[in-house]
Structures are given as structure tokens and as C-alpha cells.
Design a protein around this motif. Structure first.
Motif, PDB file in Angstrom:
ATOM      1  N   ARG A 207     -12.626   6.706   8.659  1.00 30.35           N
ATOM      2  CA  ARG A 207     -11.767   7.869   8.891  1.00 30.35           C
ATOM      3  C   ARG A 207     -11.905   8.909   7.777  1.00 30.35           C
ATOM      4  O   ARG A 207     -11.862  10.113   8.023  1.00 30.35           O
ATOM      5  CB  ARG A 207     -10.318   7.395   8.991  1.00 30.35           C
ATOM      6  CG  ARG A 207      -9.347   8.507   9.225  1.00 30.35           C
ATOM      7  CD  ARG A 207      -7.941   7.960   9.254  1.00 30.35           C
ATOM      8  NE  ARG A 207      -6.985   9.039   9.205  1.00 30.35           N
ATOM      9  CZ  ARG A 207      -6.096   9.283  10.149  1.00 30.35           C
ATOM     10  NH1 ARG A 207      -6.070   8.534  11.219  1.00 30.35           N
ATOM     11  NH2 ARG A 207      -5.233  10.247  10.018  1.00 30.35           N
ATOM     12  N   TYR A 208     -12.070   8.430   6.538  1.00 27.40           N
ATOM     13  CA  TYR A 208     -12.125   9.362   5.409  1.00 27.40           C
ATOM     14  C   TYR A 208     -13.556   9.679   4.983  1.00 27.40           C
ATOM     15  O   TYR A 208     -13.764  10.423   4.027  1.00 27.40           O
ATOM     16  CB  TYR A 208     -11.372   8.773   4.206  1.00 27.40           C
ATOM     17  CG  TYR A 208      -9.884   8.592   4.440  1.00 27.40           C
ATOM     18  CD1 TYR A 208      -9.074   9.686   4.734  1.00 27.40           C
ATOM     19  CD2 TYR A 208      -9.285   7.344   4.356  1.00 27.40           C
ATOM     20  CE1 TYR A 208      -7.708   9.529   4.952  1.00 27.40           C
ATOM     21  CE2 TYR A 208      -7.915   7.178   4.564  1.00 27.40           C
ATOM     22  CZ  TYR A 208      -7.141   8.272   4.859  1.00 27.40           C
ATOM     23  OH  TYR A 208      -5.791   8.129   5.069  1.00 27.40           O
ATOM     24  N   ARG A 209     -14.522   9.135   5.686  1.00 26.99           N
ATOM     25  CA  ARG A 209     -15.904   9.207   5.224  1.00 26.99           C
ATOM     26  C   ARG A 209     -16.397  10.647   5.035  1.00 26.99           C
ATOM     27  O   ARG A 209     -17.110  10.949   4.085  1.00 26.99           O
ATOM     28  CB  ARG A 209     -16.817   8.478   6.223  1.00 26.99           C
ATOM     29  CG  ARG A 209     -18.196   8.195   5.682  1.00 26.99           C
ATOM     30  CD  ARG A 209     -19.040   7.562   6.720  1.00 26.99           C
ATOM     31  NE  ARG A 209     -19.102   8.427   7.907  1.00 26.99           N
ATOM     32  CZ  ARG A 209     -19.811   8.174   8.978  1.00 26.99           C
ATOM     33  NH1 ARG A 209     -20.510   7.060   9.033  1.00 26.99           N
ATOM     34  NH2 ARG A 209     -19.834   8.987  10.004  1.00 26.99           N
TER      35      ARG A 209
ATOM     36  N   LEU B  86       1.847   4.530  -2.848  1.00 23.96           N
ATOM     37  CA  LEU B  86       1.221   3.460  -2.067  1.00 23.96           C
ATOM     38  C   LEU B  86       0.559   4.083  -0.844  1.00 23.96           C
ATOM     39  O   LEU B  86       1.198   4.848  -0.113  1.00 23.96           O
ATOM     40  CB  LEU B  86       2.273   2.447  -1.610  1.00 23.96           C
ATOM     41  CG  LEU B  86       3.197   1.887  -2.687  1.00 23.96           C
ATOM     42  CD1 LEU B  86       4.283   1.019  -2.044  1.00 23.96           C
ATOM     43  CD2 LEU B  86       2.411   1.060  -3.706  1.00 23.96           C
ATOM     44  N   ALA B  87      -0.709   3.769  -0.611  1.00 25.77           N
ATOM     45  CA  ALA B  87      -1.413   4.218   0.603  1.00 25.77           C
ATOM     46  C   ALA B  87      -1.466   5.741   0.688  1.00 25.77           C
ATOM     47  O   ALA B  87      -0.966   6.347   1.637  1.00 25.77           O
ATOM     48  CB  ALA B  87      -0.766   3.603   1.847  1.00 25.77           C
ATOM     49  N   CYS B  88      -2.116   6.355  -0.289  1.00 30.70           N
ATOM     50  CA  CYS B  88      -2.055   7.815  -0.466  1.00 30.70           C
ATOM     51  C   CYS B  88      -2.887   8.593   0.538  1.00 30.70           C
ATOM     52  O   CYS B  88      -2.675   9.787   0.725  1.00 30.70           O
ATOM     53  CB  CYS B  88      -2.497   8.181  -1.875  1.00 30.70           C
ATOM     54  SG  CYS B  88      -4.208   7.695  -2.232  1.00 30.70           S
TER      55      CYS B  88
ATOM     56  N   VAL C 169      -2.758   5.007  -4.906  1.00 29.99           N
ATOM     57  CA  VAL C 169      -3.448   3.785  -4.485  1.00 29.99           C
ATOM     58  C   VAL C 169      -3.757   3.861  -2.998  1.00 29.99           C
ATOM     59  O   VAL C 169      -2.943   4.341  -2.211  1.00 29.99           O
ATOM     60  CB  VAL C 169      -2.540   2.561  -4.767  1.00 29.99           C
ATOM     61  CG1 VAL C 169      -3.080   1.304  -4.096  1.00 29.99           C
ATOM     62  CG2 VAL C 169      -2.378   2.346  -6.257  1.00 29.99           C
ATOM     63  N   ASP C 170      -4.914   3.382  -2.629  1.00 32.95           N
ATOM     64  CA  ASP C 170      -5.256   3.247  -1.211  1.00 32.95           C
ATOM     65  C   ASP C 170      -6.303   2.147  -1.099  1.00 32.95           C
ATOM     66  O   ASP C 170      -6.922   1.748  -2.090  1.00 32.95           O
ATOM     67  CB  ASP C 170      -5.801   4.562  -0.635  1.00 32.95           C
ATOM     68  CG  ASP C 170      -5.651   4.635   0.879  1.00 32.95           C
ATOM     69  OD1 ASP C 170      -4.658   5.219   1.371  1.00 32.95           O
ATOM     70  OD2 ASP C 170      -6.519   4.073   1.591  1.00 32.95           O
ATOM     71  N   ILE C 171      -6.512   1.693   0.142  1.00 32.16           N
ATOM     72  CA  ILE C 171      -7.546   0.684   0.377  1.00 32.16           C
ATOM     73  C   ILE C 171      -8.923   1.336   0.522  1.00 32.16           C
ATOM     74  O   ILE C 171      -9.948   0.684   0.331  1.00 32.16           O
ATOM     75  CB  ILE C 171      -7.193  -0.152   1.632  1.00 32.16           C
ATOM     76  CG1 ILE C 171      -7.984  -1.453   1.644  1.00 32.16           C
ATOM     77  CG2 ILE C 171      -7.401   0.645   2.912  1.00 32.16           C
ATOM     78  CD1 ILE C 171      -7.535  -2.441   2.716  1.00 32.16           C
TER      79      ILE C 171
ATOM     80  N   ALA D 213       6.067   5.644  -0.667  1.00 32.31           N
ATOM     81  CA  ALA D 213       5.083   5.390   0.401  1.00 32.31           C
ATOM     82  C   ALA D 213       5.418   6.317   1.553  1.00 32.31           C
ATOM     83  O   ALA D 213       6.574   6.368   1.996  1.00 32.31           O
ATOM     84  CB  ALA D 213       5.165   3.939   0.858  1.00 32.31           C
ATOM     85  N   ASN D 214       4.422   7.059   2.019  1.00 27.47           N
ATOM     86  CA  ASN D 214       4.621   7.975   3.141  1.00 27.47           C
ATOM     87  C   ASN D 214       3.701   7.583   4.292  1.00 27.47           C
ATOM     88  O   ASN D 214       2.482   7.516   4.118  1.00 27.47           O
ATOM     89  CB  ASN D 214       4.328   9.418   2.707  1.00 27.47           C
ATOM     90  CG  ASN D 214       5.314   9.887   1.653  1.00 27.47           C
ATOM     91  OD1 ASN D 214       6.491   9.496   1.675  1.00 27.47           O
ATOM     92  ND2 ASN D 214       4.851  10.698   0.722  1.00 27.47           N
ATOM     93  N   TYR D 215       4.290   7.283   5.415  1.00 29.24           N
ATOM     94  CA  TYR D 215       3.533   6.904   6.621  1.00 29.24           C
ATOM     95  C   TYR D 215       2.553   5.764   6.309  1.00 29.24           C
ATOM     96  O   TYR D 215       1.383   5.800   6.714  1.00 29.24           O
ATOM     97  CB  TYR D 215       2.778   8.116   7.198  1.00 29.24           C
ATOM     98  CG  TYR D 215       3.660   9.305   7.491  1.00 29.24           C
ATOM     99  CD1 TYR D 215       4.933   9.139   8.028  1.00 29.24           C
ATOM    100  CD2 TYR D 215       3.219  10.590   7.250  1.00 29.24           C
ATOM    101  CE1 TYR D 215       5.751  10.228   8.286  1.00 29.24           C
ATOM    102  CE2 TYR D 215       4.027  11.694   7.515  1.00 29.24           C
ATOM    103  CZ  TYR D 215       5.278  11.510   8.030  1.00 29.24           C
ATOM    104  OH  TYR D 215       6.085  12.595   8.294  1.00 29.24           O
TER     105      TYR D 215
HETATM  106  C1  LIG Z   1      -1.290   6.595   8.219  1.00 32.24           C
HETATM  107  S1  LIG Z   1      -2.221   6.709   6.718  1.00 32.24           S
HETATM  108  C2  LIG Z   1      -1.107   7.597   5.656  1.00 32.24           C
HETATM  109  C3  LIG Z   1      -1.778   8.232   4.490  1.00 32.24           C
HETATM  110  C4  LIG Z   1      -0.891   9.146   3.632  1.00 32.24           C
HETATM  111  N1  LIG Z   1       0.145   8.420   2.951  1.00 32.24           N
HETATM  112  C5  LIG Z   1      -0.315  10.255   4.448  1.00 32.24           C
HETATM  113  O1  LIG Z   1       0.909  10.357   4.557  1.00 32.24           O
HETATM  114  O2  LIG Z   1      -1.096  11.039   5.009  1.00 32.24           O
HETATM  115  C6  LIG Z   1      -2.110   5.047   6.118  1.00 32.24           C
HETATM  116  C7  LIG Z   1      -2.866   4.813   4.835  1.00 32.24           C
HETATM  117  O3  LIG Z   1      -2.704   3.457   4.466  1.00 32.24           O
HETATM  118  C8  LIG Z   1      -3.893   3.018   3.865  1.00 32.24           C
HETATM  119  N2  LIG Z   1      -3.889   1.547   3.934  1.00 32.24           N
HETATM  120  C9  LIG Z   1      -3.936   0.808   5.071  1.00 32.24           C
HETATM  121  N3  LIG Z   1      -3.898  -0.510   4.770  1.00 32.24           N
HETATM  122  C10 LIG Z   1      -3.825  -0.596   3.410  1.00 32.24           C
HETATM  123  C11 LIG Z   1      -3.769  -1.683   2.509  1.00 32.24           C
HETATM  124  N4  LIG Z   1      -3.773  -2.954   2.939  1.00 32.24           N
HETATM  125  N5  LIG Z   1      -3.719  -1.412   1.181  1.00 32.24           N
HETATM  126  C12 LIG Z   1      -3.727  -0.112   0.735  1.00 32.24           C
HETATM  127  N6  LIG Z   1      -3.775   0.956   1.561  1.00 32.24           N
HETATM  128  C13 LIG Z   1      -3.826   0.728   2.881  1.00 32.24           C
HETATM  129  C14 LIG Z   1      -4.980   3.672   4.678  1.00 32.24           C
HETATM  130  O4  LIG Z   1      -6.228   3.728   4.036  1.00 32.24           O
HETATM  131  C15 LIG Z   1      -4.370   5.051   4.925  1.00 32.24           C
HETATM  132  O5  LIG Z   1      -4.768   5.972   3.940  1.00 32.24           O
END
Ligand SMILES: C[S@@+](CC[C@H](N)C(=O)[O-])C[C@H]1O[C@@H](n2cnc3c(N)ncnc32)[C@H](O)[C@@H]1O
Length: 224
Positions: A18-20, A57-59, A78-80, A123-125
Motif C-alpha cells: 500500500r505504501y510502496r 502507534l501505526a503512523c 511506529v509502523d509495521i 493511535a489513529n485509525y
Molecule cells: C488504517 S492505517 C492508519 C494509518 C494512520 N494512523 C492514519 O491515520 O492514516 C493502519 C496502519 O496500521 C499499521 N499496522 C498494521 N498492523 C500493524 C502492526 N501489527 N504493527 C504496527 N503497525 C501496524 C499499518 O501499516 C497502517 O499504517
């Protein structure tokens, strides 16, 4: 179409894909209006004196982390997905925020940034495609909030018509609050569903609901 999460058990493959093609030379991603409004209401911008530290978390693309860093916070995002983080680090550098925004890759089901206390954890979304014990991740993150610090969570409370995830069983703000299991030593600052006009990728608009929760850890106590 259902997203393919089979490329890795953590769903990492889906997010990397998705982010590639994320181009860090483009315009900065806009921050989440529900988050910026919440942070304003909590009087967290401008930030507290000193060197305030925030953990996201999950930026994802990092619009919220960039906004917070520009407001004076020192943010660790932080993100995966490595692709998201490398683009975000480059964006921060180009925006002159490289000294206030650090990125760390973690699968939050397995690891998180090391010891240390944060004045703001948010953490947002943070919605995932795989079976992740998100409650456990958020509870662990809550334990890393400093005395007097704040935890915020903004979730989708409804599905936008263009979302890949169509469901009508989104947890309520109360459900989210209880799932955090914060216990004594925390003050509830916000717990509500908030409607918002959202714009989809094709330009359509729709009213969606955000679920917004915020809590402050008591000064000098309440360790869990
Ligand atoms: C719906 S997106 C939201 C991204 C951002 N917070 C926003 O509001 O636009 C969910 C995010 O969670 C990250 N994510 C999913 N599983 C994860 C995990 N196990 N550890 C860390 N990040 C994770 C994804 O890579 C993605 O960037």
C-alpha cells in the motif's frame, strides 16, 4: 474486493504494498482533523514545557506525526511498514523536522519502542487486516504513558461508503474505553462518537463517525 493479507501473517505485505509508491517529495499528508481537534481541546498544542515526547502507534504516512512535530513535540512514529517509515523520515527531513521526528519499525503485536515514558501516546485509525490482539497492544502502550501524560485513541466508528471494510458492528466509544482497562490512576478526558464529513478517493463526500477516547494518567501514581 477483499484485501489480500496472505503475504504475511502480520499483514505486513499488504501494508508495504500500500505504501510502496508513496513519494516523499510530494505535498505533506494532511493530519487527521479528529486528532488535531482533540489535541487542541486537550490543550496539548502548544506542547507542555521541556522536551515533550510523543509516541504514535501505526503512523502510516505520518500526517499526524508531522503535524505534532511541527507544533513542537518530539515524536517517535511506529509502523509495521518500512516503506511508510522511510518515506516519513524523508518527509520530516525535507520539512526541517528531522530532529523532532524519529521512526521505528515494529510489529506492535511483538515489540514496541524500548523503555521510557511518553507524555502522549496516541493511535489513529489503528485498524488492521489480520487477527491482532489490538487491545493488548493498546494496554501495553498505556503502561508507557508518563505520570500526568495522556493516551488518545481515534477509531473509525462507521464505515465510509468507499472503505474496503464494510461493517456495521464498530465498537462504540464506551466499548473502546472498557477495552483499554485503564483502571485506577487514570482520568477520563473524552469518550464519545463524533460525526465528520469525509471525502473519498473519488471526491465523494459522506458523513462518518469517529470514536474518540482520551485519558490522563495521574501525577505520581496509578502504575499498573
Ligand atoms: C488504517 S492505517 C492508519 C494509518 C494512520 N494512523 C492514519 O491515520 O492514516 C493502519 C496502519 O496500521 C499499521 N499496522 C498494521 N498492523 C500493524 C502492526 N501489527 N504493527 C504496527 N503497525 C501496524 C499499518 O501499516 C497502517 O499504517
Amino acid at each position: 474486493m477483499e484485501p489480500d493479507t496472505t503475504t504475511s501473517p502480520s499483514g505486513r505485505g499488504f501494508w508495504e504494498q500500500r505504501y510502496r509508491d508513496d513519494d516523499p517529495s510530494g505535498p505533506l499528508p494532511t493530519p487527521n482533523p479528529a486528532f488535531t481537534a482533540l489535541i487542541g481541546e486537550l490543550s496539548l498544542v502548544p506542547p507542555p514545557a521541556g522536551t515533550p515526547r510523543a509516541l504514535e502507534l501505526a503512523c502510516g504516512r505520518g500526517g499526524d506525526a508531522l503535524w505534532l512535530a511541527a507544533a513542537g513535540w518530539h515524536v517517535t512514529a511506529v509502523d509495521i511498514a518500512e516503506h511508510a517509515l522511510s518515506a516519513l523520515a524523508e518527509r520530516a527531513r525535507r520539512a526541517g523536522l528531522g530532529d523532532r521526528l524519529a521512526v521505528e519499525r515494529h510489529d506492535l503485536a511483538r515489540s514496541a519502542p524500548g523503555a521510557g515514558r511518553w507524555d502522549l501516546v496516541y493511535a489513529n485509525y489503528f485498524h488492521t487486516l489480520v487477527d491482532l490482539d489490538r487491545d493488548a497492544v493498546l494496554r501495553r502502550a498505556a503502561r508507557s504513558v508518563a505520570d500526568g501524560g495522556v493516551l488518545t485513541v481515534v477509531d473509525h466508528g462507521s464505515s465510509a461508503p468507499w472503505s474496503w471494510e464494510q461493517r456495521d458492528d464498530h465498537p462504540s466509544a464506551e466499548d473502546l474505553w472498557h477495552s483499554l482497562a485503564l483502571g485506577n490512576g487514570w482520568t477520563r478526558l473524552m469518550c464519545e462518537g463524533r460525526p465528520r464529513i469525509a471525502r473519498g478517493p473519488d471526491g465523494r463526500t459522506a458523513t462518518v463517525l469517529d470514536t474518540v477516547v482520551a485519558a490522563r494518567r495521574a501525577d505520581g501514581g496509578g502504575r499498573t
